[in-house]
Design an enzyme around this catalytic site. Structure first.
Site, short mmCIF file in Angstrom:
data_model
loop_
_atom_site.label_atom_id
_atom_site.label_comp_id
_atom_site.label_asym_id
_atom_site.label_seq_id
_atom_site.Cartn_x
_atom_site.Cartn_y
_atom_site.Cartn_z
N SER A 1 0.84 -1.20 0.00
CA SER A 1 0.00 0.00 0.00
C SER A 1 0.87 1.25 0.00
CB SER A 1 -0.91 0.01 1.22
OG SER A 1 -0.14 0.18 2.39
N LYS A 2 0.21 2.36 -0.01
CA LYS A 2 0.91 3.64 -0.12
C LYS A 2 1.96 3.85 0.96
CE LYS A 2 -2.55 6.26 -2.62
NZ LYS A 2 -3.45 5.10 -2.77
N ARG A 3 1.67 3.37 2.16
CA ARG A 3 2.63 3.63 3.23
C ARG A 3 3.95 2.88 3.05
NH1 ARG A 3 2.08 -0.76 6.92
NH2 ARG A 3 0.29 -1.98 6.25
N HIS A 4 4.02 1.99 2.08
CA HIS A 4 5.26 1.28 1.83
C HIS A 4 6.20 2.05 0.91
CE1 HIS A 4 2.76 -2.39 2.97
NE2 HIS A 4 3.63 -2.21 3.92
#
Length: 488
Positions: free
Chosen positions: A261-264
């Site tokens: 996801s984006k937080r990665h």
RNA sequence: GGUCCCUUCGUCUAUCGGUUAGGACACCAGAUUUUCAUUCUGGGAAGAGGGGUUCGACUCCCCUAGGGACUGCCA
């Protein structure tokens, strides 16, 4: 009965010969949905499809799954196309747009309706929802009452969907090239909606019809479709078509094992480009994620094609490991052409709003050559080349200013004359610097840091001799002169 | 809840019944050194748990646990 293999509808500039020629040849396809950008997992799926097709001497096709008119956008189509192009993955022939084939999809449904393989479902949404809850509570699959009812009982003009009339007994087997033989009890498979109440085809119907019409022999796609494969098998059977070979790739997870996801950090391939990764590096890394060939870590595209086989793909999901990607990228930066890297670094500088005087540009490739060993990304390459791109007179940082004592200035002055008579090459300059230190009876440490500061203005720079060469004689000596003439 | 998939060092993987379980990245230590980096040498690090099958299991089977996907008139 349906036509065995109608012509495939191509994109705007159609007319190219249909890719499928040999019935026995392998045909793979990548079928992204333009409801988002090109995900890194999708990119790997595309890569594997291409590698397998090339390996077998087959054909690799691209199909845009834009049956969801609400969420599909032209912008996303372009992003996907650009992403594939950047990554160096080129499909054979023009892409097929699924939406354009809706009539053909409806035609297939008509055939299923006629043969009893499908039925009209007049269940209103609220009732469907209630059935869904009942089915869940009873641990069974959703079934519409209209499966066995006479359509004539439906109210005049009532809206309906068309559903697959799935068999209620027996086993449905998916012989997966990666997962092995996966057996489903057919009664666990529900009656998929084939046509929405507005007459639009659904995904599961469209994939089957398109894969068949495009002559796809090997469906290589994400793990998340394994359950669908069983239900799609039922559609193939209802249509009397041959089921293609399936290969379901495990998903790529984030570094923490959770769904990417984006937080990665990044998901879209465009982001990887922006982060300074080279396409060939990403290709190599992606190929190693879920697939391997013995102890080989770094390999060429030709080797990947020669070695790749879907059956060798690992069954378990893999995590994205930035450290390893960096390492591989570093390798490819080292072997990359200096002019190309210079252009890439310059792009980074421009995107950062760094102004670079035109007269400094010709020196960039030379500087790149001397610093690229230490760069893992083109972003870092930009950092490492910044010193060479500054314009005279350089603004010296506080640390360098502090180092420029009267004594150091005197040393640099004498060193400057020695350098001026040296050939402008790394070994010679290195010798000159060492010789100078020896002659003065001091260590390089006495003036090295100051010289670096004067040459770079405080920005990171390679070792002294390399820095001098990177700058070129005139520029290097000029920078020293600037510093020495600076008022204390 | 139901169906299905997965499980070897921190991470990516090799092994396809017999290995001191190998490699890479990362990490740690040392060497080199004019910053950072590079380079070199060395080191620690794994078969989820429990049952079987077998002369012998990481490898085959079963169970448990954990993770994941699907369960939509999304794809």
């Amino acid at each position: 009965m349906l036509r065995a293999r109608p012509a495939v509808s191509h994109g705007p500039c159609s007319g190219s010969p249909t890719p499928m020629t040999d019935r026995s040849a392998v045909v793979t396809r990548f079928a992204p949905s333009p409801t988002g950008s090109l995900h890194i997992g999708g990119a790997r799926t595309a890569l594997f499809n291409q590698l397998y097709a090339r390996h077998t001497g087959g054909t690799f096709l691209l199909r845009i799954e834009d049956t969801d008119r609400e969420r599909s956008t032209q912008a996303n189509v372009q992003i996907i196309l650009d992403g594939l192009a950047w990554l160096g993955i080129a499909p054979d022939g023009e892409p097929v747009f699924q939406h354009a084939r809706a009539d053909r999809h409806r035609e297939a449904v008509a055939a299923m309706l006629a043969s009893g393989g499908a039925y009209r479902d007049f269940t209103p949404p609220e009732e469907l929802e209630a059935e869904r809850e009942r089915a869940r509570a009873e641990g069974r699959v959703v079934r519409s009452a209209w499966r066995d009812r006479d359509p004539s009982e439906a109210p005049q003009g009532a809206p309906y969907t068309v559903r697959l009339k799935a068999p209620l007994s027996g086993e449905t087997v998916v012989d997966d090239l990666i997962k092995g033989r996966v057996v489903f009890q057919t009664k666990e498979l529900d009656d998929l909606v084939l046509l929405r109440s507005d007459g639009a085809p659904t995904y599961n119907l469209a994939v089957v019809v398109d894969d068949h019409d495009m002559g796809v022999t090997h469906v290589i796609r994400g793990d998340d479709h394994l359950n669908n494969a069983a239900r799609q098998t039922l559609i193939y059977q209802a249509l009397g078509w041959t089921v293609p070979a399936f290969a379901h790739l495990p998903l790529i997870h984030g570094p923490d094992g959770a769904k990417l996801s984006k937080r990665h950090g990044a998901q879209a391939v465009g982001e990887f480009a922006d982060l300074g990764y080279l396409p060939e590096a990403l290709r190599n890394y992606l190929a190693r994620l879920g697939w391997g060939h013995g102890d080989d870590e770094i390999f060429s595209d030709a080797e990947a094609v020669a070695w790749f086989d879907v059956t060798d793909v690992v069954k378990a999901p893999a995590r994205l490991d930035w450290a390893k990607l960096n390492h591989i990228n570093q390798h490819y930066i080292r072997v990359a052409d200096n002019r190309r890297l210079a252009d890439l670094a310059l792009e980074v500088h421009r995107s950062r709003g760094v102004h670079i005087a035109g007269d400094r540009l010709p020196d960039l490739p030379r500087a790149v050559a001397l610093v690229k060993e230490g760069a893992q990304t083109t972003l870092q390459l930009a950092d490492l080349t910044l010193f060479a791109l500054k314009s005279r007179p350089l603004a010296l940082d506080a640390k360098t200013q502090g180092l420029l004592t009267a004594e150091t200035r005197a040393l640099l002055g004498r060193l400057r004359h020695r350098l001026a008579t040296s050939p402008w090459e790394v070994p010679a300059l290195e010798a000159a610097i060492r010789g100078f230190a020896q002659a003065e009876g001091i260590g390089i440490g006495k003036f090295g840091a100051a010289l670096r500061g004067v040459l770079s203005g405080g920005a990171p720079a390679p070792d002294l001799a390399s820095s001098l060469v990177a700058l070129g004689k005139d520029e290097a000596l000029g920078r020293i002169d600037d510093a020495l003439s600076q008022v204390q």
